[in-house]
Design an enzyme around this catalytic site. Structure first.
Site, PDB file in Angstrom:
ATOM      1  N   CYS A  80       0.822  -1.208   0.000  1.00 40.94           N
ATOM      2  CA  CYS A  80       0.000   0.000   0.000  1.00 40.94           C
ATOM      3  C   CYS A  80       0.856   1.258   0.000  1.00 40.94           C
ATOM      4  O   CYS A  80       1.893   1.302   0.650  1.00 40.94           O
ATOM      5  CB  CYS A  80      -0.896   0.022   1.231  1.00 40.94           C
ATOM      6  SG  CYS A  80      -2.123  -1.287   1.239  1.00 40.94           S
ATOM      7  N   GLN A 277      -7.926 -11.697 -12.471  1.00 39.91           N
ATOM      8  CA  GLN A 277      -7.961 -10.386 -11.819  1.00 39.91           C
ATOM      9  C   GLN A 277      -8.077 -10.564 -10.302  1.00 39.91           C
ATOM     10  O   GLN A 277      -8.890 -11.370  -9.837  1.00 39.91           O
ATOM     11  CB  GLN A 277      -9.145  -9.559 -12.341  1.00 39.91           C
ATOM     12  CG  GLN A 277      -9.013  -9.159 -13.798  1.00 39.91           C
ATOM     13  CD  GLN A 277      -7.930  -8.104 -14.038  1.00 39.91           C
ATOM     14  OE1 GLN A 277      -7.266  -7.636 -13.113  1.00 39.91           O
ATOM     15  NE2 GLN A 277      -7.735  -7.759 -15.298  1.00 39.91           N
ATOM     16  N   CYS A 402      -3.052  -2.037 -17.265  1.00 38.06           N
ATOM     17  CA  CYS A 402      -2.721  -1.835 -15.853  1.00 38.06           C
ATOM     18  C   CYS A 402      -1.566  -0.852 -15.717  1.00 38.06           C
ATOM     19  O   CYS A 402      -1.027  -0.677 -14.632  1.00 38.06           O
ATOM     20  CB  CYS A 402      -2.372  -3.165 -15.195  1.00 38.06           C
ATOM     21  SG  CYS A 402      -1.062  -4.037 -16.045  1.00 38.06           S
TER      22      CYS A 402
HETATM   23  N1  SAH Z   1      -7.490 -10.724 -20.143  1.00 34.11           N
HETATM   24  C1  SAH Z   1      -7.148 -11.576 -19.042  1.00 34.11           C
HETATM   25  C2  SAH Z   1      -5.666 -11.624 -18.731  1.00 34.11           C
HETATM   26  C3  SAH Z   1      -4.943 -10.305 -18.669  1.00 34.11           C
HETATM   27  S1  SAH Z   1      -3.310 -10.349 -17.981  1.00 34.11           S
HETATM   28  C4  SAH Z   1      -7.944 -11.205 -17.816  1.00 34.11           C
HETATM   29  O1  SAH Z   1      -8.534 -10.135 -17.752  1.00 34.11           O
HETATM   30  O2  SAH Z   1      -7.993 -12.016 -16.873  1.00 34.11           O
HETATM   31  C5  SAH Z   1      -2.285 -10.445 -19.377  1.00 34.11           C
HETATM   32  C6  SAH Z   1      -2.171 -11.818 -19.973  1.00 34.11           C
HETATM   33  O3  SAH Z   1      -1.273 -11.736 -21.071  1.00 34.11           O
HETATM   34  C7  SAH Z   1      -1.597 -12.873 -19.034  1.00 34.11           C
HETATM   35  O4  SAH Z   1      -2.488 -13.967 -18.994  1.00 34.11           O
HETATM   36  C8  SAH Z   1      -0.265 -13.268 -19.684  1.00 34.11           C
HETATM   37  O5  SAH Z   1       0.047 -14.630 -19.517  1.00 34.11           O
HETATM   38  C9  SAH Z   1      -0.516 -12.938 -21.141  1.00 34.11           C
HETATM   39  N2  SAH Z   1       0.671 -12.660 -21.939  1.00 34.11           N
HETATM   40  C10 SAH Z   1       1.829 -12.075 -21.544  1.00 34.11           C
HETATM   41  N3  SAH Z   1       2.660 -11.936 -22.579  1.00 34.11           N
HETATM   42  C11 SAH Z   1       2.029 -12.425 -23.673  1.00 34.11           C
HETATM   43  C12 SAH Z   1       2.390 -12.543 -25.042  1.00 34.11           C
HETATM   44  N4  SAH Z   1       3.577 -12.121 -25.498  1.00 34.11           N
HETATM   45  N5  SAH Z   1       1.500 -13.064 -25.894  1.00 34.11           N
HETATM   46  C13 SAH Z   1       0.286 -13.489 -25.445  1.00 34.11           C
HETATM   47  N6  SAH Z   1      -0.100 -13.403 -24.155  1.00 34.11           N
HETATM   48  C14 SAH Z   1       0.752 -12.883 -23.276  1.00 34.11           C
END
Ligand code: SAH
Length: 445
Positions: A80, A277, A402
């Protein structure tokens, strides 16, 4: 300005990391644990060319935003940064940070929609605790791997404290050695816990520098006594000399390989390696906003960086088709399974790096009406943005981010490739921390 000098500063801004900013002798001075409106006595700790770091000595006039901190390890723990100010003030800071980044880095001056924000107590559904040399679970300090023991984090469900206590007791009783990052010796690296908000199912995963968990029956017995909702106990094997928390291999030692949650009305199976999330309540609101921007009715949608498929599947009932892309194989397995258990037949998932998958889809002649991207902090590569813009050629791009700095960089690149920012909404998935999520709507000009 010299080290160890003391100054009286008016704090006029807050950095993206939550530190207050004052000015003296033409320099910006960053002072953690202060906020806009404070007048503070500050000791200078480090002086650079145009800025300096200071430490709060005392408050001469406190800001109106201040509240009493309620956490014993605030100041030390790296989690935090806003426990000393009201949530109302935090929301305003976050809203403004996103706006400033999009204006300054993205080059677009559009005011954000009001931040979607709500601060449910103990909102997180996931924690990864390192252990100190005495075997206490805790968190890392800021920008450091020093472990700050923490019995009960106020962002985590109460039950997590009981679970970590149970694991720590078991480790002490059985002389389980604690992993030390500097020497790469020791056995128990992290305690990783996940809880499904809707079903209450809990997963406990011990990250170990080894292959087999000794005295596992004793651990399982104790854990099952802590809470009957513990549906999955696993080990994750990480023997690498790295600060990446999880290794590639998980083994179930009790119960199921997965826990199941429900998000936006969709059942979601989660394995330890799948991204999910951390704030369920706010994630539903974020996905609702993403859905409003994506306007999925009758559309062909590509969901890049789809994790366990959550965003795309939340729109599948309205959409014509969904193609999800994700690099982690376990997450794609979860996504496929999630489509199946929800009776969703118009979704397809590809396990690949986003760039490779984009080229694969181009070769197949796939186009899309809407592309959703939800990348990790580093954002989307220029290559992928170009493929989206010129090959998939959607009318709409919805970008969930994010990190508003990389998002802003990418808004600029989308702009150079024919996409204009129409609207955006910050969404606070991480109250009390410095992080904030943003969802944006881009349209083909
Ligand atoms: N949309 C999902 C996950 C978002 S987090 C949700 O809302 O739950 C981002 C995701 O991107 C993660 O699952 C990670 O494994 C994936 N990721 C990271 N690098 C990547 C890449 N080069 N190609 C494809 N996916 C990737």
């Amino acid at each position: 300005m010299q080290k160890n000098e003391e100054y009286i500063l008016d704090i006029v801004d807050v950095t993206a990391e939550g530190s207050g900013v004052g000015r003296a002798d033409g320099m910006a001075v960053f002072v953690p644990l202060t906020t806009v409106g404070d007048r503070a006595k500050v000791k200078i700790l480090k002086v650079k060319k145009s800025y300096a770091y200071g430490k709060l000595i005392s408050l001469i006039k406190p800001s109106k935003s201040r509240i009493d901190n309620d956490c014993p390890v605030f100041n030390q723990c790296g989690g935090c940064v806003y426990r000393h100010i009201s949530y109302y003030a935090e929301k305003a800071i976050k809203q403004n940070k996103v706006y400033e980044n999009i204006k300054r880095i993205g080059g677009v001056d559009i005011k954000p929609q009001p931040i979607i924000a709500d601060y449910p107590d103990r909102y997180r559904n996931k924690a990864q605790y390192p252990l100190d040399e005495s075997g206490n679970a805790g968190f890392y300090a800021f920008h450091s791997h020093r472990i700050i023991p923490c019995e009960d984090c106020l962002l985590q469900p109460r039950i997590f404290a009981q679970i970590t206590e149970c694991v720590c007791d078991w480790a002490r009783k059985n002389d389980i050695s604690i992993y030390d990052e500097t020497t790469h010796k020791g056995f128990l690296r992290h305690i990783y816990i996940r809880k499904a908000q809707v079903t209450n199912e809990i997963m406990v995963c011990l990250v170990i520098n080894g292959d087999i968990l000794p005295e596992s029956d004793m651990l399982i017995d104790s854990l099952l006594k802590v809470d009957g909702n513990i549906k999955s106990v696993q080990i994750n094997i990480n023997k690498k000399d790295t600060n990446v928390i999880l290794g590639d291999i998980c083994k179930t030692i009790c119960g199921e390989d997965y826990i199941t949650d429900v998000l936006c009305g969709v059942k979601i199976r989660l394995s330890p390696l799948s991204f999910y999330q951390v704030n369920h309540t706010m994630a539903e609101k974020l996905y609702d906003k993403a859905k409003e921007y994506a306007n999925p009715k009758g559309k062909n949608i590509i969901d890049l960086y789809c994790g366990a498929g959550t965003i795309g599947l939340s729109m599948a009932k309205d959409a014509k088709s969904i193609i999800g892309v994700e690099i982690i194989p376990e997450a794609i397995e979860d996504a496929k399974y999630n489509a199946e258990i929800n009776g969703i037949k118009n979704a397809r998932f590809i396990c690949a790096d986003a760039t490779d998958a984009a080229y694969q889809l181009v070769r197949e002649g796939v186009t899309a009406d809407t592309v959703i991207v939800d990348p990790p902090r580093k954002g989307v590569s220029a290559e992928v943005i170009k493929t989206i813009a010129h090959d998939f050629h959607p009318q709409t791009v919805v970008y969930v981010s994010c990190d508003s700095a990389t998002l802003s960089r990418d808004i600029k690149i989308f702009g150079e490739n024919g996409y204009r920012l129409k609207e955006y909404t910050p969404c606070d998935l991480f109250p009390r921390t410095a992080h904030v999520e943003t969802v944006i709507l881009l349209s083909r000009a």
